[in-house]
Motif scaffolding. Sequence first.
Motif, mmCIF file in Angstrom:
data_model
loop_
_atom_site.group_PDB
_atom_site.id
_atom_site.type_symbol
_atom_site.label_atom_id
_atom_site.label_comp_id
_atom_site.label_asym_id
_atom_site.label_seq_id
_atom_site.Cartn_x
_atom_site.Cartn_y
_atom_site.Cartn_z
ATOM 1 N N LEU A 60 18.117 4.396 -2.742
ATOM 2 C CA LEU A 60 17.785 5.523 -3.612
ATOM 3 C C LEU A 60 16.432 6.090 -3.271
ATOM 4 C CD1 LEU A 60 18.711 4.067 -7.096
ATOM 5 C CD2 LEU A 60 20.025 5.661 -5.735
ATOM 6 N N ASN A 61 16.329 7.388 -3.440
ATOM 7 C CA ASN A 61 15.029 8.032 -3.430
ATOM 8 C C ASN A 61 14.883 8.644 -4.806
ATOM 9 O OD1 ASN A 61 12.677 9.236 -2.839
ATOM 10 N ND2 ASN A 61 13.377 10.217 -0.948
ATOM 11 N N GLY A 62 14.083 8.022 -5.650
ATOM 12 C CA GLY A 62 14.125 8.386 -7.060
ATOM 13 C C GLY A 62 15.466 7.950 -7.600
ATOM 14 N N GLU A 63 16.252 8.916 -8.095
ATOM 15 C CA GLU A 63 17.584 8.574 -8.551
ATOM 16 C C GLU A 63 18.652 9.081 -7.595
ATOM 17 O OE1 GLU A 63 19.192 8.905 -12.443
ATOM 18 O OE2 GLU A 63 17.184 8.857 -13.329
ATOM 19 N N LYS A 99 23.404 11.585 -7.866
ATOM 20 C CA LYS A 99 22.612 10.620 -8.625
ATOM 21 C C LYS A 99 23.319 9.275 -8.669
ATOM 22 C CE LYS A 99 19.381 13.559 -10.025
ATOM 23 N NZ LYS A 99 19.078 14.134 -8.704
ATOM 24 N N ILE A 100 22.539 8.245 -8.961
ATOM 25 C CA ILE A 100 23.085 6.889 -8.973
ATOM 26 C C ILE A 100 24.222 6.760 -9.985
ATOM 27 C CG2 ILE A 100 21.178 6.152 -10.495
ATOM 28 C CD1 ILE A 100 22.782 3.780 -8.054
ATOM 29 N N ALA A 101 24.120 7.487 -11.110
ATOM 30 C CA ALA A 101 25.153 7.378 -12.145
ATOM 31 C C ALA A 101 26.488 7.951 -11.668
ATOM 32 C CB ALA A 101 24.704 8.094 -13.409
ATOM 33 N N ASP A 102 26.432 8.821 -10.648
ATOM 34 C CA ASP A 102 27.669 9.432 -10.187
ATOM 35 C C ASP A 102 28.473 8.504 -9.284
ATOM 36 O OD1 ASP A 102 27.142 11.777 -11.539
ATOM 37 O OD2 ASP A 102 25.909 12.552 -9.907
ATOM 38 N N VAL A 103 27.814 7.469 -8.775
ATOM 39 C CA VAL A 103 28.518 6.594 -7.837
ATOM 40 C C VAL A 103 29.752 5.985 -8.471
ATOM 41 C CG1 VAL A 103 28.343 4.456 -6.536
ATOM 42 C CG2 VAL A 103 26.498 6.058 -6.477
ATOM 43 N N VAL A 104 29.587 5.480 -9.703
ATOM 44 C CA VAL A 104 30.734 4.829 -10.327
ATOM 45 C C VAL A 104 31.843 5.839 -10.609
ATOM 46 C CG1 VAL A 104 29.609 2.810 -11.285
ATOM 47 C CG2 VAL A 104 29.527 4.933 -12.529
ATOM 48 N N ALA A 105 31.450 7.072 -10.935
ATOM 49 C CA ALA A 105 32.478 8.088 -11.189
ATOM 50 C C ALA A 105 33.221 8.434 -9.906
ATOM 51 C CB ALA A 105 31.837 9.337 -11.783
ATOM 52 N N VAL A 106 32.483 8.561 -8.798
ATOM 53 C CA VAL A 106 33.140 8.867 -7.524
ATOM 54 C C VAL A 106 34.083 7.731 -7.141
ATOM 55 C CG1 VAL A 106 32.759 9.226 -5.061
ATOM 56 C CG2 VAL A 106 31.276 10.345 -6.701
ATOM 57 N N GLY A 127 0.783 -1.218 0.000
ATOM 58 C CA GLY A 127 0.000 0.000 0.000
ATOM 59 C C GLY A 127 0.827 1.287 0.000
ATOM 60 N N LEU A 128 2.115 1.169 0.317
ATOM 61 C CA LEU A 128 2.906 2.371 0.558
ATOM 62 C C LEU A 128 3.348 3.025 -0.749
ATOM 63 C CD1 LEU A 128 4.111 3.692 3.171
ATOM 64 C CD2 LEU A 128 6.218 2.570 2.534
ATOM 65 N N GLU A 129 3.079 4.294 -0.872
ATOM 66 C CA GLU A 129 3.525 4.985 -2.072
ATOM 67 C C GLU A 129 4.908 5.542 -1.843
ATOM 68 O OE1 GLU A 129 1.069 7.618 -4.532
ATOM 69 O OE2 GLU A 129 -0.548 6.999 -3.196
ATOM 70 N N THR A 130 5.887 4.908 -2.445
ATOM 71 C CA THR A 130 7.249 5.393 -2.233
ATOM 72 C C THR A 130 8.066 5.113 -3.477
ATOM 73 O OG1 THR A 130 9.247 5.165 -0.947
ATOM 74 C CG2 THR A 130 7.872 3.209 -1.124
ATOM 75 N N GLU A 131 9.035 5.953 -3.690
ATOM 76 C CA GLU A 131 9.923 5.722 -4.824
ATOM 77 C C GLU A 131 11.300 5.320 -4.338
ATOM 78 O OE1 GLU A 131 9.546 9.435 -6.735
ATOM 79 O OE2 GLU A 131 8.091 8.683 -8.171
ATOM 80 N N ARG A 132 11.336 4.946 -3.062
ATOM 81 C CA ARG A 132 12.653 4.546 -2.551
ATOM 82 C C ARG A 132 12.911 3.095 -2.913
ATOM 83 N NH1 ARG A 132 12.603 5.348 3.421
ATOM 84 N NH2 ARG A 132 14.823 5.590 3.343
ATOM 85 N N LEU A 133 14.141 2.828 -3.243
ATOM 86 C CA LEU A 133 14.476 1.433 -3.515
ATOM 87 C C LEU A 133 15.960 1.190 -3.251
ATOM 88 C CD1 LEU A 133 14.738 0.472 -7.251
ATOM 89 C CD2 LEU A 133 14.725 2.825 -6.543
#
Lengths: 621, 224
Positions: free
Chosen positions: A257-260, A601-608, A230-236
């Motif tokens: 993540l919350n969104g991206e 953002k998630i894409a920055d993780v690999v760069a960091v 039932g929970l509306e969330t974009e966290r994953l």
Amino acid sequence: MAEKPVAEQAGVAAPDPVAEILAALSEQYPDAVQADTRKGYSGIVVRPEKLVEVATALRDQLGYDYLSSATAVDYLGKGDHLEMVYHVYRIRQGGPALVFKALTPRVSATLPSLISVWPGADLQEREAYDLMGIRFEGHPNLKRILLWEGFNGHPLRKDWKEAYYEQDQKPFDSRWPGGKVHRAEENNPYGRNVSYPDDFTLEGYTPPDENSIYAGLGMGVSMQELASPGLETERLIVNLGPHHPSTHGVFRMIVTLNGETIESLEPVMGYLHRNHEKIGERNTFIQNMPFTDRLDYISSMSNNFGYAMAVEKLLALGARYQPPPYRAEVIRVLMAEFTRVVNHLWAIGFLLNDLGAFFTPALYAIGERELILDFFEATAGSRLMCNYMRFGGVFKDLPERIQGIPLLTNDRVRNEPTMDFLDSLINERLPRAVDELDRYLTKSEIMITRCEGVGVLPPEMAIAYSTAGPVLRASGVPYDIRRSDPYSIYPELDFDVAVRYNGDIYDRYLIRLDEIRQSIRILKQLLPRLRETEGQPIISGTKAYSPRVPEGEAYGRVENPKGELGFYVISDGGQNAWRYHVRAPSYINLTALSEMCKGHKIADVVAVLGSIDIVLGETDR
Amino acid sequence: MTHDDRGLKGLNNPDYPIPEELQSTIAVTSLDRIYNWTRAKSMWPLLFGLACCAIEMIATAASRYDLSRFGMEVMRASPRQADLLIVSGTVTKKMIVPIVRIYNQMPEPKYVLAMGACASGGGPFKEGYNVVSGIDTFIPVDVYVPGCPPTPQALMHGFLTLQKKIESQSLRTVPWYRSGESEAIPVPILGPDIIDPRQADLIRRHAEQAAASRDTTTPAPTEA
């Protein structure tokens, strides 16, 4: 080695820094501190109850703001206690380490966590918990880090025996001097490298499932909440690795993540934990040298350097020690600086890989590397795992000629005198390669948009999290061991400590270019020194396979391409090290990864991650 | 390998003469041969590095050694798209679990190349408590490349050896065209030590023996 013989040191009436610190501390905490008076040891022993207070005083009042290494030692049969050993430094003044220790009994070992004083203690305390079984009170996330939850025992304890255990130290009687060989599998009831506790039954055992791993990550995310319909969330939760093309090996990150946008990140490691330290304590001193190659396997030469220095410090405690001859030091620095060039070229190439420019920039970046590897191969016999340095020098002089590999379609076969080869490499080819990378990459729009202002690490945080090397210096902290706590012939060489001030990915890229240029500057100064010293000895004393290492402790550290590489070695006067600990820069630099990634953002993780430049052989050891 | 082997002429069956002018356009060959020829010359390795050997694997793929000469440069990051698993480095007990999963996820036909001493038999770190004594204790290996690490030349020799192996296979006997599904390798379990489900009976027997000897030798278990 700038290390002088002991007799010479005693003549100088330099004030003993430990005595000064001890005097200052015992005024405040009269019962809590005392000098470590064991033979060959130095530093301060702190009572566990006052550990946090004393540490805070060391940091705030005495200026020791940088926790370099924290590790545990098991003194089974020599006092029967566990000991936590901390090495702290003054970042601004430089200078040698202050060592302080805290003791705890072997049964239900507990010490207060120093994570509140130096956040950089985080991963190191978890490692001590995992491998030595010391519980740290106040550590927010105390669980196994290199091994898995449920592993039987704490393997670095002296009474813990591995499945293929034969004897405490090498050479094993079963093999030497008889020269017999046998397969370890044949002596193991399962034919594998496994042993189970005596009372282990498969029926009663339920393996931990992935859900419990994620739930146990302590990230403040409830798995049930995420899964509830039932929970509306974009966290994953996203899992990267251990098999992932951008983790530089078998590193694993679990990201919430919350969104991206990244809310939290937890590094999970140990997928390449090769028991370096346990094996290192079974080996004789010299047998460890080839193992150090495989720590940071891109920079084997400078790993050798650090280990040789640590053991030479121990040898210097004895009477008959001779420091390495001058030519050996020149060759060592030559190798270490070549290694830095190799490593930084590699790091830049693969940072671009992580930014999405797959492999083409890397091809350019590592082209010149092959020439340096040819030189390593001609000198030490191996491209990658050089095993080149020995206690008191190096094992072989430079060859007369360098020959390329025949029958390669894309290669010119070379056969030229070594000094000519080095001349053209150092004066022409390497500078040209760096300029080329600079020209192609530095002003690239993609490079700038992806890297500028991303993964920022402020200077005070960089110090607190014990980061080292380019990561620390890109945050505006000009700390380089070659200058702050000089060793070898670095004091007579002319070079600058590269420093950048923004602490983002872009600066961590730029500082690697700067450092390559400084290394080339050093290499240029080494050429005349190599010519002058031609024919001089390359190793001091006799080439002993098994040097007599006096009792005591030593911490040898070098400025490795990835940061401060330290070896903490304890000798009890025997053939092998009682304790052999590696302070790995890749491992400790990761302490700050989570902070650097938060909010991006998630894409920055690999760069960091790419900009920290880790290598898993060293991270997991 | 001669140049002829790589072109269409290499496919030709010498029993069926073809006019000189048609030799570059027509081949008379067997199904096995053309099937193996196409597979061997376009292996897609998994983009998967473990340890030190991975560095030499990257060097092999880079411009000096130029792996693409052998049709092997298309490295895929997903096991679903790969048909060659290069185990390039030390396999730890913690890592064997994902490696077996990855192997199971690869579609058939699939091959495994054990690169270096560690993957072949445990290597210098074999005596450690967290290292598997060779990847072949868990998954089948087709080619072993010795070295620590193997040079790029040695790795390329390993690839060529694998190509030879593929060229010697026959559609009639290869396991992946038999009826029924091929069985997956059971994924090891991380217990007090790594547990191979295939050794469950052995582990059980040893536990019983240990329990029996405990009962007879030490009557009072409180004595440590």
